[in-house]
Design an enzyme around this catalytic site. Structure first.
Site, PDB file in Angstrom:
ATOM      1  CE  LYS A   1     -35.747  -3.886 -24.177  1.00 49.38           C
ATOM      2  NZ  LYS A   1     -35.315  -4.663 -22.999  1.00 49.38           N
TER       3      LYS A   1
ATOM      4  CB  SER B   1     -40.119  -7.237 -23.770  1.00 51.57           C
ATOM      5  OG  SER B   1     -40.365  -6.740 -25.056  1.00 51.57           O
TER       6      SER B   1
ATOM      7  CE1 TYR C   1     -34.692  -0.638 -25.558  1.00 57.65           C
ATOM      8  CE2 TYR C   1     -36.795   0.186 -26.347  1.00 57.65           C
ATOM      9  CZ  TYR C   1     -36.032  -0.367 -25.336  1.00 57.65           C
ATOM     10  OH  TYR C   1     -36.598  -0.668 -24.124  1.00 57.65           O
TER      11      TYR C   1
HETATM   12  N1  LIG Z   1     -37.680   3.239 -18.651  1.00 56.90           N
HETATM   13  C1  LIG Z   1     -38.508   2.910 -19.613  1.00 56.90           C
HETATM   14  O1  LIG Z   1     -39.315   3.746 -20.078  1.00 56.90           O
HETATM   15  C2  LIG Z   1     -38.520   1.480 -20.138  1.00 56.90           C
HETATM   16  C3  LIG Z   1     -39.628   1.082 -20.887  1.00 56.90           C
HETATM   17  C4  LIG Z   1     -39.679  -0.204 -21.391  1.00 56.90           C
HETATM   18  C5  LIG Z   1     -38.646  -1.088 -21.136  1.00 56.90           C
HETATM   19  N2  LIG Z   1     -37.564  -0.684 -20.407  1.00 56.90           N
HETATM   20  C6  LIG Z   1     -36.493  -1.657 -20.169  1.00 56.90           C
HETATM   21  O2  LIG Z   1     -36.259  -1.775 -18.787  1.00 56.90           O
HETATM   22  C7  LIG Z   1     -34.933  -2.268 -18.578  1.00 56.90           C
HETATM   23  C8  LIG Z   1     -34.283  -1.453 -17.463  1.00 56.90           C
HETATM   24  O3  LIG Z   1     -34.178  -0.114 -17.864  1.00 56.90           O
HETATM   25  P1  LIG Z   1     -34.500   1.093 -16.880  1.00 56.90           P
HETATM   26  O4  LIG Z   1     -35.642   1.832 -17.451  1.00 56.90           O
HETATM   27  O5  LIG Z   1     -34.562   0.628 -15.479  1.00 56.90           O
HETATM   28  O6  LIG Z   1     -33.207   2.024 -17.149  1.00 56.90           O
HETATM   29  P2  LIG Z   1     -31.954   2.389 -16.193  1.00 56.90           P
HETATM   30  O7  LIG Z   1     -32.452   2.994 -14.927  1.00 56.90           O
HETATM   31  O8  LIG Z   1     -31.064   3.192 -17.048  1.00 56.90           O
HETATM   32  O9  LIG Z   1     -31.309   0.981 -15.871  1.00 56.90           O
HETATM   33  C9  LIG Z   1     -30.614   0.245 -16.849  1.00 56.90           C
HETATM   34  C10 LIG Z   1     -29.852  -0.847 -16.129  1.00 56.90           C
HETATM   35  O10 LIG Z   1     -29.223  -1.708 -17.090  1.00 56.90           O
HETATM   36  C11 LIG Z   1     -27.873  -1.847 -16.670  1.00 56.90           C
HETATM   37  N3  LIG Z   1     -26.965  -2.223 -17.744  1.00 56.90           N
HETATM   38  C12 LIG Z   1     -26.725  -1.600 -18.922  1.00 56.90           C
HETATM   39  N4  LIG Z   1     -25.772  -2.259 -19.594  1.00 56.90           N
HETATM   40  C13 LIG Z   1     -25.401  -3.322 -18.834  1.00 56.90           C
HETATM   41  C14 LIG Z   1     -24.480  -4.377 -18.981  1.00 56.90           C
HETATM   42  N5  LIG Z   1     -23.665  -4.466 -20.038  1.00 56.90           N
HETATM   43  N6  LIG Z   1     -24.395  -5.300 -17.990  1.00 56.90           N
HETATM   44  C15 LIG Z   1     -25.155  -5.206 -16.890  1.00 56.90           C
HETATM   45  N7  LIG Z   1     -26.047  -4.226 -16.677  1.00 56.90           N
HETATM   46  C16 LIG Z   1     -26.158  -3.298 -17.650  1.00 56.90           C
HETATM   47  C17 LIG Z   1     -27.509  -0.493 -16.065  1.00 56.90           C
HETATM   48  O11 LIG Z   1     -26.338  -0.633 -15.311  1.00 56.90           O
HETATM   49  P3  LIG Z   1     -25.323   0.594 -15.034  1.00 56.90           P
HETATM   50  O12 LIG Z   1     -25.857   1.318 -13.814  1.00 56.90           O
HETATM   51  O13 LIG Z   1     -24.027  -0.058 -14.786  1.00 56.90           O
HETATM   52  O14 LIG Z   1     -25.322   1.463 -16.257  1.00 56.90           O
HETATM   53  C18 LIG Z   1     -28.758  -0.272 -15.227  1.00 56.90           C
HETATM   54  O15 LIG Z   1     -28.722  -1.029 -14.051  1.00 56.90           O
HETATM   55  C19 LIG Z   1     -34.227  -2.193 -19.925  1.00 56.90           C
HETATM   56  O16 LIG Z   1     -34.166  -3.484 -20.491  1.00 56.90           O
HETATM   57  C20 LIG Z   1     -35.142  -1.293 -20.751  1.00 56.90           C
HETATM   58  O17 LIG Z   1     -35.061  -1.575 -22.130  1.00 56.90           O
HETATM   59  C21 LIG Z   1     -37.492   0.582 -19.893  1.00 56.90           C
END
Ligand SMILES: NC(=O)c1ccc[n+]([C@@H]2O[C@H](COP(=O)([O-])OP(=O)(O)OC[C@H]3O[C@@H](n4cnc5c(N)ncnc54)[C@H](OP(=O)(O)O)[C@@H]3O)[C@@H](O)[C@H]2O)c1
Length: 272
Positions: free
Chosen positions: A150, A132, A146
């Protein structure tokens, strides 16, 4: 016996760091992603399978789950991590972007969960960990989409945990704060429409705060991986796990304050 985790969105950020973290600790990893052909590092490791899985493509979900079970015999933990952020005034969004945001972050998570649940039910065991965000418990301006997704992940996970217990399965929620990944870049769908001048004041102020936030110290994705590892292995009934000092700070404040006062506080931070 080696345990096995299936991860969605393992190509980058939190998903990739978590794949490496579990593998380093002796787990089999089904590191699913949309474009496995681009993956260099994980693909070369023993006991790591890198199948294609797009959470928007049901066929790819069932094939990846089957391939994982065939390769390692069973799945012990599912990490629903794939996701991205749509931000901007609701009126500025083309409907297809809205649908894509909910299909990816919510329906995709449900589809992957539904693909793994029969296996967990058969085993009478399993852990589902849903990524989340602090944004599943509180909101920032321009985040109706968004945060909508979540908040949905939070409600889905919590409600699912009751019936999951009947089949020996635990459901857990990880709430990261700001993490240094591609989230604010490649994974950020920002929409604005300058033809609606009424919104431009809010947009300007929020983008300014987001831009200055980028200069703050976000936590590394490895920290989230550690929290996820704890959630997968602590054998407790704890449901929610925060990741990052900012997550603790903000969610403690959210809990301590009356709702109206907390929202006033957010408005003050954004000078709204
Ligand atoms: N970074 C933050 O500050 C933060 C904070 C709170 C929560 N989150 C959550 O953490 C999770 C991961 O995000 P992240 O921060 O690691 O960002 P990220 O580095 O941009 O990674 C996002 C991942 O999701 C994948 N993805 C997107 N659409 C997809 C789909 N249709 N099918 C399969 N994979 C898909 C992307 O794949 P591709 O490489 O193919 O695009 C990538 O592997 C998300 O749910 C995000 O909401 C992040």
């Amino acid at each position: 016996m080696r345990k096995t985790i299936l991860i969605t969105g393992a190509s980058a950020g939190i998903g990739k760091a978590t794949a490496a973290h579990f593998h380093d600790r002796g787990w089999n990893v089904i590191a699913t992603m949309r474009t496995p052909e681009n993956e260099q590092e994980l693909a070369g490791r023993e006991n790591v399978l890198v199948p294609r899985l797009d959470v928007l493509d049901l066929d790819s979900i069932s094939k990846a789950v089957q391939a994982g079970i065939e390769a390692f015999g069973r799945i012990d933990v599912l990490l629903n991590n794939a996701g991205y952020g749509a931000y901007g005034p609701l009126e500025a969004f083309p409907r297809e972007n809205i649908v894509r945001q909910f299909n990816t972050n919510v329906i995709g998570l449900l589809d992957v969960t539904r693909a793994v649940l029969p296996h967990f039910r058969e085993n009478g065991a399993g852990v589902i960990i849903n990524v989340s965000s602090i944004g599943g418990k509180m909101t920032f301006p321009l985040g109706s989409l968004y945060h909508g997704t979540k908040f949905a992940v939070e409600g889905i996970s919590e409600a699912l945990s009751y019936e999951a217990e009947a089949i020996g399965v635990k459901v857990k929620i990880v709430e990261p704060g700001m993490i240094a990944t591609d989230f604010a870049g490649r994974s950020f769908d920002f929409q604005n429409d300058p033809a609606m001048p009424e919104y431009q004041g809010v947009v300007g102020k929020v983008m300014q705060v987001f831009a200055s936030g980028a200069e703050m110290q976000p936590s590394p994705p490895e920290l989230v991986a550690e929290v996820i590892y704890g959630a997968a292995t602590d054998d407790s009934n704890q449901m929610r796990y925060r990741a990052g000092a900012d997550a603790h700070q903000l969610l403690d404040a959210r809990r301590a304050m009356e709702e109206d006062a907390f929202i006033q506080n957010i408005k003050a931070q954004f000078q709204l």
